[in-house]
Design an enzyme around this catalytic site. Structure first.
Site, short mmCIF file in Angstrom:
data_model
loop_
_atom_site.label_atom_id
_atom_site.label_comp_id
_atom_site.label_asym_id
_atom_site.label_seq_id
_atom_site.Cartn_x
_atom_site.Cartn_y
_atom_site.Cartn_z
N ASP B 29 0.79 -1.22 0.00
CA ASP B 29 0.00 0.00 0.00
C ASP B 29 0.83 1.28 0.00
O ASP B 29 0.29 2.35 -0.23
CB ASP B 29 -0.98 0.02 1.19
CG ASP B 29 -0.25 -0.12 2.52
OD1 ASP B 29 0.99 -0.16 2.54
OD2 ASP B 29 -0.94 -0.20 3.55
N ARG B 239 -4.59 4.79 6.17
CA ARG B 239 -4.88 4.43 4.79
C ARG B 239 -6.09 5.21 4.27
O ARG B 239 -6.75 5.92 5.02
CB ARG B 239 -5.16 2.93 4.71
CG ARG B 239 -3.93 2.06 4.86
CD ARG B 239 -3.36 1.74 3.49
NE ARG B 239 -4.40 1.11 2.69
CZ ARG B 239 -4.65 -0.20 2.67
NH1 ARG B 239 -3.89 -1.03 3.35
NH2 ARG B 239 -5.64 -0.70 1.96
N TYR B 247 0.63 -2.94 11.89
CA TYR B 247 1.64 -3.99 11.93
C TYR B 247 1.93 -4.24 13.40
O TYR B 247 2.31 -3.31 14.11
CB TYR B 247 2.93 -3.53 11.26
CG TYR B 247 2.87 -3.42 9.76
CD1 TYR B 247 3.15 -4.53 8.96
CD2 TYR B 247 2.56 -2.21 9.14
CE1 TYR B 247 3.12 -4.43 7.58
CE2 TYR B 247 2.53 -2.11 7.76
CZ TYR B 247 2.80 -3.22 6.98
OH TYR B 247 2.78 -3.12 5.62
N PRO B 323 7.87 -5.82 5.18
CA PRO B 323 7.09 -4.82 4.46
C PRO B 323 7.05 -3.46 5.15
O PRO B 323 6.54 -2.50 4.59
CB PRO B 323 5.69 -5.44 4.46
CG PRO B 323 5.63 -6.26 5.69
CD PRO B 323 7.03 -6.74 5.96
#
Lengths: 648, 648
Positions: B29, B239, B247, B323
């Protein structure tokens, strides 16, 4: 624009257009800064800015002593700092229409039918008092397809061939609550209503060429006014995709006995020839021509803008003028931008039908200013430069340049100023304004003789009642993102109540804010607040969520982010939803941003950084009311005048 | 990205994807600033920026003396001034893919087939020396539709059910000149080639939740690092559409004997529970969850990036890592952004096949840096804070913050620096650079042992050979519009030769410019210049116009616009076309603009305002060569090394 409003507000709407899809060339092309803001409020400005030609510069060319043209000045084409969009842009009307239609089609309630034209329109006078009745009956019929796009000369009569012997099945009758005739200078709707245009035809005749120019003229990609000594005037307008529009005065064409000129004598070649004379010693030619037309300037305003506030006229149907100021498409878009949300609120039963009277009071004064502006502007463009001080017929070039600068404010669209009325409070601190801007024809600007709400202009000295709410950069308190406040004020049919909360790091000021929130919460019946989230750009579906309410509440404070935690704000200012959590997009700060400087919003709005104030913005972004945090009853009084109340 | 390059360059291409259309949730993302620039060079960044969440701020939360978390600092998430895109943005991978596909579909040569997977791949070794041969044979087959999108747990094995007994007609054989395997960490292509990944698995196990959070944690809309005293670490990533990605370190999960952990024991509920412990005393819960996954950090690089420069691997197929730095999608997009134009130039017969060797030399060093970066970054994220100075296992929070700041340059994507080689000249004024950045595995960075072209870095001190060409605001000489120069450098497969023409109002400098133009014109065979116009955003058709050439010539001078007329420039710099007239988009000025300030481009590039210089930019915007206006033969020598010459 009318249809886009209906789409956004979820109003069942039919668009009928006798044309075969959209025009492919020609017509309007100029989009002023204010129109860009409006398009942005619908989320479509980026597509338009990307495709269009930006025009930052205006160049003046005038004859020197030897009669040869030379560049006498270069100036910015728009006044600096008026808008977050620094200058107007140019894009063919058909592209703008296509982008509008693409957006409208994202929503379910509006249907656009091409190749359909109206046959008759009637109002059932027994029912007009009841605004929930479908009192208008419009008969429609199909038109044979596929003829309009061959027309490359804008002045030819409509090339649509009608089905003379249409079968019964080709006709349809629509029963409507409201009709808007956006059908141009030769409006069929206007003719059906027996209304007329009032004003004069001038002797000025101009030709227009849309070409990819082959020229050594060095400013062909800037807006230019080229006044030749003897051969007339050219306006150069650069366009997208290498096109240039050339407006060329046709000084050699004499009108006939009826005051009209013989169009058949004018060809693209004759326009080019006239332009070549004006622009010499530079060369001008083309191999590719996109469109051409010729027009005689006439300045007229319609005698009525609506029939009983049920059938409305907008755009060229109520004002015609010369195209050179790039006003036509803008003022027309802004007509229905003024009207659309009002109709939507009345249809939904939120606002009283009398709200609709403000359309004519507000827009007629704009149309009249437009005509007055255009009369002066056309004269300056169409006159030859003075040869000597004693030359009575010529214009002084310095006057031309001065007039151009003065008119930039009007041209940019920010001159529009709606007078006090049902939807715009007056400034109780001064009685001067109303006198300066009398409503036309003896009506009050209110439109129905009611009193006008009181408001306190000195609390926000640069946020003028009746003008569009300006935009400055602020920071989202919750995520530090920099926004132009204007970007957060979308066109979704809601009023915006902006709480300029002042310095909330001071306990006494935060007390005032808490008190404001309590008072507002108590008035949830008279001023219902919208509870939905601001539309996400990616979620068209979200736009149809109707969480009710008539106003969205935004807070802009002037404390530092680090001095106030968001949870210090009361729930009314930071709404919580059991599924979506807090709404993180409703509290903003006037503070230095990480990457984009300081917006100095309180300064820009002319608001005291400590005490703040409350500003109400109409769904069309015009400033409606200004008051103290304590004046919630004044705010309530403003809304009560036009909102249908539970007790009604 | 590979497909988008092929679309823009007009190369016949098949994309096969075993998935059913695109993934709908989860996965990558984060889009860093450099990737935004790349997307802008394809004209699609505005759509992405509009939908995405912008993330200007990073907040650090750490335990206080009582072990309770508190906000210890707020810092900008990206270094200021690196890019015209001030900070990275967040948007779900499926939306990014959808926008890329929408763009690819505007062009005719690329076809995307979903629900298709490869069965076998072979190279005909007899033909690999001939790069015009279709030496690769790939068998494809249909996959049953409609199963992937039910997978909401990213770690589950592929849910695609294969057609076990596919009929013959369901198979197809494709003969290709080149194949790029962008098939992820478990790359089928890599397995077929017998290549492997080299590196280590760590013990760090993290869970990921994409949720709309219900929380009173005040920084939930900023990027946060939350280090708890004992319970592990959270990274918060806001987001689009109200989503937040969390996370969360799963410190309680012990790996099994094989070093791998038992995924079946981990559920969204257990991740939430771990997060709740870390974030307390704040509450965290959700009703809506979009996606979840769990992963064990492993850092590996592929042992080979291509087979004979005919079959290439890119993205996760050659580098895997954690990530959390938001690198994965970016480095992967940039792999094929490096490769695509090279393949296109070789396919078109413009560049020598040896050009393709630079893919591995250039991208392997990036992959290795990525892994080194990620090892340090993951350790810092996965370790608990020191309890006391003598605490050996914990990390110092100040070290974490310092490391974060140092790594921002890498994270933003601007650390990428391709060494001297076939496509990047070395700085003849210094021999230091090559020594500092040795090519891996004893190869020269050139990739084939040829000499490297000479270049003169001191002429443009802030325009570093091998790094991406920076962007500053300049003004179009012909229409006064302000542009970031980077906006004018589109990804269309062309090199850009930027003539920094210096102060052309001085006759002696204009003489140098005229001389440069003459010299360039004489070399039209070895360095053919592109004669087409810059693509208009509105005209996809125009993009397929192939006016040949390998480089576009842009001029940026430092004189004032009013002191130089555009027609003073020679035809090479201001090309004329008999149908389209002059090209008004190729001469720019470093001067104050009307509305957007002064870009100070010459300062920014570190170029002398009087004398200027010449800079060559590769089609991927990396700086390739810098020289004097007189050094046209040096410029020619640079191109001769990799361009197929008429005499070849």
């Amino acid at each position: 624009m009318a249809a886009l409003w209906m789409a956004r507000c979820g109003i069942k709407t039919r668009v009928v257009d006798k044309r075969d899809a959209t025009v492919r060339a020609g017509q309007a092309d100029g989009i002023q800064c204010r129109t860009l803001e409006i398009l942005d409020s619908f989320g479509i400005v980026d597509r338009i800015c990307k495709e269009s030609c930006h025009m930052p510069e205006m160049c003046m060319w005038n004859p020197d002593r030897d009669g040869l043209i030379h560049r006498s000045s270069r100036i910015p084409n728009t006044i600096k700092g008026l808008s977050r969009f620094p200058c107007g842009v140019l894009l063919a009307q058909h592209r703008i229409e296509a982008i509008l239609i693409e957006e409208i089609n994202q929503y379910p309630t509006v249907h656009i039918h091409h190749n359909v034209e109206p046959v008759s329109i009637d109002i059932d006078n027994n029912n007009t008092h009841d605004h929930t009745s479908h009192a208008i009956r419009v008969k429609l019929k199909q038109v044979e397809r596929g003829h309009l796009n061959h027309a490359t000369n804008g002045v030819s009569s409509s090339p649509i061939r009608k089905l003379e012997h249409a079968r019964q099945g080709d006709q349809e009758t629509v029963h409507a609550r409201y009709v808007i005739g956006c059908d141009g200078a030769h409006s069929w709707t206007r003719a059906q209503l027996g209304f007329c245009m009032e004003g004069e035809q001038t002797e000025y005749i101009w030709g227009v060429l849309d070409i990819i120019p082959l020229t050594d003229f060095p400013d062909i990609r800037s807006r230019c006014a080229i006044h030749s000594a003897e051969s007339g005037t050219i306006m150069v307008i650069p366009r997208e995709d290498g096109l240039v529009r050339i407006y060329c005065q046709l000084s050699t064409v004499a009108p006939g006995d009826d005051g009209r000129f013989d169009r058949s004598r004018i060809t693209p070649e004759s326009i080019l020839e006239a332009a070549q004379k004006i622009i010499k010693p530079y060369k001008l030619d083309y191999k590719y021509r996109d469109w051409w037309t010729v027009y005689q300037i006439g300045q007229r305003v319609g005698n009525h803008f609506s029939a009983q506030e049920r059938i409305f006229l907008a755009g060229d149907a109520i004002h015609t003028h010369s195209p050179k100021a790039g006003q036509g498409m803008n003022v027309s878009i802004q007509d229905t931008y003024n009207l659309g949300w009002k109709i939507a609120m009345v249809v939904k039963g939120i606002a009283k039908p009398s709200t609709l009277k403000t359309y004519e009071t507000e827009r007629r004064s704009v149309a009249q200013e437009l005509i007055a502006f255009d009369q002066e502007y056309s004269r300056l463009w169409s006159s030859r430069p003075k040869k000597a001080i004693t030359d009575q017929d010529g214009i002084n070039i310095a006057d031309f340049e001065r007039a151009f600068l003065q008119q930039q404010l009007f041209s940019s669209g920010f001159g529009v100023h709606y007078g006090p009325g049902l939807l715009t409070a007056h400034d109780s601190s001064s009685n001067g304004w109303v006198a300066k801007c009398p409503a036309p024809e003896g009506k009050t600007a209110n439109g129905e003789g009611q009193g006008v709400a009181s408001s306190h202009q000195p609390l926000a000295t640069r946020t003028v009642l009746g003008k569009r709410f300006p935009s400055f950069k602020v920071i989202n308190h919750c995520d530090a993102r920099s926004w132009h406040l204007g970007e957060r004020i979308k066109s979704d049919g809601l009023f915006h109540i902006v709480l300029f909360a002042g310095d909330v790091s001071q306990p006494s000021q935060m007390d005032r804010v808490l008190c404001f929130a309590r008072e507002m919460a108590e008035r949830a019946d008279t001023i219902p607040l919208h509870r939905g989230r601001v539309l996400f750009e990616s979620q068209h579906n979200a736009s149809t969520q109707d969480r009710g309410g008539v106003a969205r509440l935004l807070t802009v404070h002037s404390a530092l982010r680090r001095c106030v935690e968001m949870h210090a704000f009361p729930p009314l200012l930071l709404p919580y939803d059991e599924e979506l959590g807090y709404d993180y997009d409703c509290i903003f700060v006037d503070e230095e941003s990480y990457y984009q400087g300081h917006g100095h919003a309180y300064d820009g709005y002319g608001i005291d950084r400590t005490r703040g104030c409350v500003v109400v913005i109409r769904p069309d972004q015009h400033v409606a009311w200004i008051g103290e945090l304590e004046d919630v009853s004044g705010l309530e009084a403003y809304f009560r005048r036009f909102l249908v109340q539970p007790s009604d």
